[in-house]
Design a protein around this motif. Structure first.
Motif, mmCIF file in Angstrom:
data_model
loop_
_atom_site.group_PDB
_atom_site.id
_atom_site.type_symbol
_atom_site.label_atom_id
_atom_site.label_comp_id
_atom_site.label_asym_id
_atom_site.label_seq_id
_atom_site.Cartn_x
_atom_site.Cartn_y
_atom_site.Cartn_z
ATOM 1 N N SER A 153 -1.199 -1.349 14.341
ATOM 2 C CA SER A 153 -2.612 -0.966 14.531
ATOM 3 C C SER A 153 -3.388 -2.377 15.265
ATOM 4 N N HIS A 174 -4.095 -9.941 8.750
ATOM 5 C CA HIS A 174 -3.861 -9.848 7.356
ATOM 6 C C HIS A 174 -3.399 -11.426 6.954
ATOM 7 N N ARG A 212 0.672 -1.180 -0.010
ATOM 8 C CA ARG A 212 -0.098 -0.124 0.169
ATOM 9 C C ARG A 212 0.844 1.093 -0.003
ATOM 10 N N SER A 269 -11.945 -0.050 7.545
ATOM 11 C CA SER A 269 -12.356 1.234 7.666
ATOM 12 C C SER A 269 -13.942 1.489 7.768
ATOM 13 N N LYS A 303 -2.764 -5.879 12.953
ATOM 14 C CA LYS A 303 -3.188 -5.878 11.657
ATOM 15 C C LYS A 303 -2.570 -6.819 10.976
ATOM 16 N N CYS A 338 -9.959 0.664 16.427
ATOM 17 C CA CYS A 338 -8.591 0.665 16.374
ATOM 18 C C CYS A 338 -7.619 1.460 17.334
ATOM 19 N N ASP A 371 -7.836 -3.374 4.189
ATOM 20 C CA ASP A 371 -7.966 -1.797 4.647
ATOM 21 C C ASP A 371 -9.591 -1.253 4.422
ATOM 22 N N ASP A 372 -10.268 -1.931 3.253
ATOM 23 C CA ASP A 372 -11.498 -1.060 3.132
ATOM 24 C C ASP A 372 -12.418 -1.899 4.004
#
Length: 169
Positions: A155, A96, A34, A113, A92, A123, A109-110
């Protein structure tokens, strides 16, 4: 005339990045690597829709860039939320690793959020303790609800106390 610049701290830099993203000057792109890029240079990371627009490819979007596959989005949300509920405080990176076969880092990520904006998760960014020696500089610990740019930060995610109620409204 010589120009000088003052160093930016992480909080200021994070605030500026968010402001530029809200103004659509920069956009976060990439699948597993990213990065922030200028919107004018983001075309290689997007797909062109049938109505001549550009969107980031996601499994729940159709070729027009519309969120048409609600069941895929629901599966994504529930799968990630289940990981967070069963492992409160999951990082995170660990999240993942647990969902790598289903979702890319961009998808994750989407999803994160979206869950945070719905009030289903929260978070916190934590600064990792760095190894130190007698000659090391002092280490300052901090907890911040905002993302931190420092490499030594991670995070972590927790479910909100009413996540189940928000899921079934």
């Amino acid at each position: 005339m010589k120009m000088t610049t003052a160093p930016l701290d992480d909080t200021t830099l994070t605030r500026l990045i968010k402001a530029l993203a809200q103004l659509r000057v920069i956009v976060l792109v990439g699948v597993d690597d990213r990065r922030w890029v200028c919107i004018h240079l983001a075309k290689p990371w997007f797909i062109q829709t049938t109505n001549a627009g550009f969107v980031q490819p996601r499994p729940w979007m159709d070729l027009q860039g519309k969120d048409e596959q609600q069941h895929v989005r629901a599966i994504a949300d529930q799968g990630v939320l289940a990981q967070i509920v069963h492992r409160p405080g999951i990082s995170k990176e660990a999240l993942h690793a647990a969902t790598r076969t289903q979702w890319t880092l961009g998808d994750l990520d989407d999803i994160l959020s979206r869950l945070a904006s719905q009030g289903r998760i929260q978070c916190r960014t934590m600064v990792k303790q760095q190894p130190c020696t007698v000659f090391s500089k002092p280490v300052y610990q901090s907890l911040d609800s905002q993302a931190n740019i420092t490499v030594a930060s991670t995070s972590h995610y927790w479910p909100c106390h009413n996540h189940y109620h928000r899921t079934h409204q």
